[in-house]
Motif scaffolding. Structure first.
Motif, mmCIF file in Angstrom:
data_model
loop_
_atom_site.group_PDB
_atom_site.id
_atom_site.type_symbol
_atom_site.label_atom_id
_atom_site.label_comp_id
_atom_site.label_asym_id
_atom_site.label_seq_id
_atom_site.Cartn_x
_atom_site.Cartn_y
_atom_site.Cartn_z
ATOM 1 N N ALA A 112 0.819 -1.210 0.000
ATOM 2 C CA ALA A 112 0.000 0.000 0.000
ATOM 3 C C ALA A 112 0.855 1.262 0.000
ATOM 4 C CB ALA A 112 -0.933 0.009 1.217
ATOM 5 N N TRP A 113 2.114 1.159 0.471
ATOM 6 C CA TRP A 113 2.998 2.329 0.563
ATOM 7 C C TRP A 113 3.979 2.407 -0.606
ATOM 8 C CZ3 TRP A 113 0.633 5.189 3.739
ATOM 9 C CH2 TRP A 113 0.012 4.654 4.867
ATOM 10 N N GLU A 114 3.763 1.620 -1.631
ATOM 11 C CA GLU A 114 4.717 1.545 -2.740
ATOM 12 C C GLU A 114 5.021 2.908 -3.363
ATOM 13 O OE1 GLU A 114 5.244 -0.897 -6.976
ATOM 14 O OE2 GLU A 114 3.461 -1.203 -5.718
ATOM 15 N N ASN A 115 4.010 3.745 -3.499
ATOM 16 C CA ASN A 115 4.194 5.057 -4.138
ATOM 17 C C ASN A 115 4.193 6.208 -3.137
ATOM 18 O OD1 ASN A 115 4.274 4.053 -6.851
ATOM 19 N ND2 ASN A 115 2.061 3.689 -6.686
ATOM 20 N N ASP A 116 4.326 5.878 -1.861
ATOM 21 C CA ASP A 116 4.328 6.895 -0.811
ATOM 22 C C ASP A 116 5.666 7.620 -0.770
ATOM 23 O OD1 ASP A 116 3.181 7.981 1.858
ATOM 24 O OD2 ASP A 116 5.113 7.111 2.458
ATOM 25 N N LYS A 151 9.445 6.089 -0.118
ATOM 26 C CA LYS A 151 10.508 6.209 -1.121
ATOM 27 C C LYS A 151 11.762 6.846 -0.519
ATOM 28 C CE LYS A 151 7.568 6.475 -5.255
ATOM 29 N NZ LYS A 151 7.119 7.333 -6.369
ATOM 30 N N GLU A 152 11.557 7.855 0.321
ATOM 31 C CA GLU A 152 12.681 8.517 0.990
ATOM 32 C C GLU A 152 13.406 7.541 1.916
ATOM 33 O OE1 GLU A 152 13.007 11.913 4.436
ATOM 34 O OE2 GLU A 152 11.560 12.259 2.835
ATOM 35 N N TYR A 153 12.637 6.749 2.644
ATOM 36 C CA TYR A 153 13.214 5.757 3.551
ATOM 37 C C TYR A 153 14.008 4.705 2.786
ATOM 38 C CZ TYR A 153 13.316 1.503 6.382
ATOM 39 O OH TYR A 153 13.720 0.368 7.012
ATOM 40 N N LEU A 154 13.459 4.191 1.696
ATOM 41 C CA LEU A 154 14.134 3.157 0.919
ATOM 42 C C LEU A 154 15.418 3.693 0.279
ATOM 43 C CD1 LEU A 154 11.066 1.380 -0.727
ATOM 44 C CD2 LEU A 154 12.451 0.579 1.204
ATOM 45 N N ALA A 155 15.387 4.962 -0.126
ATOM 46 C CA ALA A 155 16.598 5.584 -0.669
ATOM 47 C C ALA A 155 17.673 5.692 0.411
ATOM 48 C CB ALA A 155 16.265 6.965 -1.230
ATOM 49 N N PHE A 156 17.258 6.050 1.609
ATOM 50 C CA PHE A 156 18.192 6.083 2.749
ATOM 51 C C PHE A 156 18.798 4.708 2.981
ATOM 52 C CE2 PHE A 156 18.117 4.652 7.203
ATOM 53 C CZ PHE A 156 19.234 5.309 7.695
ATOM 54 N N MET A 157 17.968 3.674 2.970
ATOM 55 C CA MET A 157 18.454 2.321 3.210
ATOM 56 C C MET A 157 19.464 1.902 2.144
ATOM 57 S SD MET A 157 17.132 1.101 6.022
ATOM 58 C CE MET A 157 17.383 -0.666 5.864
ATOM 59 N N ARG A 158 19.190 2.222 0.897
ATOM 60 C CA ARG A 158 20.113 1.839 -0.180
ATOM 61 C C ARG A 158 21.475 2.508 -0.010
ATOM 62 N NH1 ARG A 158 15.375 2.379 -3.336
ATOM 63 N NH2 ARG A 158 15.935 4.521 -3.901
ATOM 64 N N MET A 169 7.648 8.332 8.176
ATOM 65 C CA MET A 169 7.323 6.914 8.322
ATOM 66 C C MET A 169 6.295 6.628 9.405
ATOM 67 S SD MET A 169 8.694 5.244 5.908
ATOM 68 C CE MET A 169 8.709 3.517 6.436
ATOM 69 N N LEU A 170 5.668 7.665 9.953
ATOM 70 C CA LEU A 170 4.520 7.449 10.829
ATOM 71 C C LEU A 170 3.268 7.351 9.957
ATOM 72 C CD1 LEU A 170 5.122 9.854 13.857
ATOM 73 C CD2 LEU A 170 5.768 7.453 13.600
ATOM 74 N N LEU A 171 2.292 6.599 10.428
ATOM 75 C CA LEU A 171 1.046 6.456 9.672
ATOM 76 C C LEU A 171 0.324 7.797 9.565
ATOM 77 C CD1 LEU A 171 -0.283 3.083 11.144
ATOM 78 C CD2 LEU A 171 0.580 3.474 8.832
ATOM 79 N N PRO A 172 -0.428 7.998 8.497
ATOM 80 C CA PRO A 172 -1.165 9.258 8.339
ATOM 81 C C PRO A 172 -2.056 9.540 9.553
ATOM 82 C CG PRO A 172 -1.258 7.975 6.316
ATOM 83 C CD PRO A 172 -0.610 7.100 7.346
ATOM 84 N N GLY A 173 -2.012 10.784 10.016
ATOM 85 C CA GLY A 173 -2.826 11.190 11.157
ATOM 86 C C GLY A 173 -2.133 11.043 12.493
ATOM 87 N N ILE A 174 -0.984 10.381 12.526
ATOM 88 C CA ILE A 174 -0.242 10.203 13.774
ATOM 89 C C ILE A 174 0.886 11.225 13.825
ATOM 90 C CG2 ILE A 174 1.253 8.649 15.086
ATOM 91 C CD1 ILE A 174 -0.489 6.354 14.217
ATOM 92 N N VAL A 175 0.870 12.047 14.857
ATOM 93 C CA VAL A 175 1.883 13.098 15.004
ATOM 94 C C VAL A 175 2.505 13.011 16.389
ATOM 95 C CG1 VAL A 175 0.749 14.665 13.386
ATOM 96 C CG2 VAL A 175 0.166 14.789 15.824
ATOM 97 N N ILE A 176 3.682 13.614 16.507
ATOM 98 C CA ILE A 176 4.391 13.641 17.782
ATOM 99 C C ILE A 176 4.077 14.947 18.494
ATOM 100 C CG2 ILE A 176 6.683 13.761 18.826
ATOM 101 C CD1 ILE A 176 7.658 11.813 16.745
ATOM 102 N N HIS A 177 3.652 14.803 19.734
ATOM 103 C CA HIS A 177 3.270 15.974 20.530
ATOM 104 C C HIS A 177 3.683 15.715 21.975
ATOM 105 C CE1 HIS A 177 0.778 19.530 21.496
ATOM 106 N NE2 HIS A 177 0.616 18.905 22.646
#
Length: 402
Positions: A293-297, A301-308, A361-369
């Motif tokens: 479901a996150w293939e085009n997210d 994509k940013e995370y996978l580029a970091f991993m590579r 990489m947090l799910l949509p709607g989840i924020v840090i507060h």
């Protein structure tokens, strides 16, 4: 004489400006104009070594930040030591980090027993211990431990979130609860009861088990006999896999809610049987690199580029890498907010002043507060249900806050 006077005034002006600039900077231990030195311990060996991916991902992310110029011109120097998931060794290594390496803060140390072992020491030394890898409630009690802060939702909060879900979706439910008889299970179960409030009578039976027990079959037999139509299963992976199989074998049709500690498809659901696991409910707060479901997210994509680039030999599908990546991003945000006021006191003040931080990489709607009274950065979860292949979001994000 006149020329000398002008030169003297110019020199005085330069010195005054330099002194003023220096006065605007405030540094604690481990901080210089070019570096911020922090520490942590991780189980690089021992029974929990799979979690060491968190520390490796944090180190890699800080390497990325350093390659891009650091934070406010300073490189992050993370000293990550092996504790073998042993509390005495965690104490020994943490003392080394504080007293010999003179780190600015402890960041991201993983594990409930290891963090419990070092918590009093770090608070007595007034060393910030931030974004610790444990859901234990005790880690985030600012009145008792003002220098400690967890990162992920704590177990009490997750219990409250489950209660809110049940009150909305199954308001007439008869609930059976199984929990592990330790801080993990008790905190989770208490959160659930607190979340139900005056509806706690919906719980028809609660049973616990010890980690030393070979199975939870006897507990499941008693809970099933109650006629409960909701089963809250606050167990760890081995026992959760047993419970899923046993529930299927006995044709107990209760809605089965798993703790997030047992949400691994590979470690829990596959051993239990994917068909048996279909329909099981859990909670999540971060994106799963296994989920198409996150293939085009953009965040994925940013995370996978970091991993590579920075972790080319690591398993990109390992969710603990995501955990470390996002934890490191949280610390970088706080460090940015500190500016040149890098005292331990200001680091804690900024850590308790995060407002609506959305990480990729947090799910949509989840924020840090965070705030002085809300010391746990993440206090929301997404209910997810297993469809036989993957976890699928159900409904909206639920907050443990009132």
């Amino acid at each position: 004489m006149k020329t000398f006077g002008r030169a003297g005034w110019a020199l005085a002006l330069v010195l005054a400006t330099a002194t003023q600039a220096q006065a605007q900077k405030a540094y604690g231990p481990g901080v210089t104009d070019s570096e911020v030195k922090i520490g942590q311990t991780m189980p690089y060996s021992g029974p929990a070594s799979s979690f060491s991916a968190i520390g490796k991902a944090m180190s890699a992310y800080f390497a990325k930040i350093n390659a891009e110029g650091g934070v406010n011109g300073r490189k992050i120097n993370l000293i990550s030591l092996d504790d073998g998931y042993s509390p005495p060794r965690a104490v020994e290594q943490t003392r080394r980090l504080v007293e010999s390496d003179e780190v600015f803060a402890i960041v991201g140390t993983f594990g409930t027993p290891t963090n419990f072992a070092i918590q009093k020491y770090l608070n007595a030394k007034k060393v910030p211990s931030l974004f610790l890898g444990t859901g234990a409630d005790r880690i985030s009690e600012p009145q008792t431990y003002p220098w400690s802060m967890g990162w992920q939702p704590n177990n009490h909060a997750k219990g409250v979130i489950y209660a809110k879900y049940i009150l909305k979706e199954r308001p007439q439910a008869r609930i059976a609860v199984l929990y592990q008889n330790d801080d993990f299970g008790r905190d989770y179960a208490k959160g659930f009861r607190d979340g139900l409030g005056d509806k706690a009578s919906m719980i028809v039976k609660e049973l616990s088990y010890e980690l030393t027990e070979p199975t939870v079959d006897s507990q499941l037999q008693i809970l099933r006999a109650t006629g409960a139509d909701v089963f809250l299963d606050l167990s760890t992976p081995k026992f959760s896999a047993q419970a899923i199989r046993r529930v299927a074998e006995t044709k107990w049709t209760a809605l089965h809610l798993l703790s997030d500690a047992s949400g691994s498809i590979a470690s829990v659901l596959e051993p239990a049987g994917l068909d048996n696991s279909k329909g099981v409910i859990s909670v999540a707060f971060r994106k799963d690199p296994n989920d198409p479901a996150w293939e085009n997210d953009a965040g994925m994509k940013e995370y996978l580029a970091f991993m590579r680039t920075y972790m080319p030999d690591a398993n990109v599908h390992e969710s603990y890498n995501v955990f470390g990546y996002a934890t490191a991003q949280t610390f970088v945000h706080v460090l940015e907010q500190c500016g040149d006021n890098l005292t331990r006191e200001n680091l804690m003040a900024q850590a308790r002043s995060i407002r609506g931080l959305a990480l990729p990489m947090l799910l949509p709607g989840i924020v840090i507060h965070t705030s002085a009274t809300q010391p746990t950065p993440i206090n929301q979860e997404q209910i997810v249900q297993f469809d036989g292949k993957r976890w699928v979001p159900v409904g909206e994000v639920i907050s443990a806050d009132k």
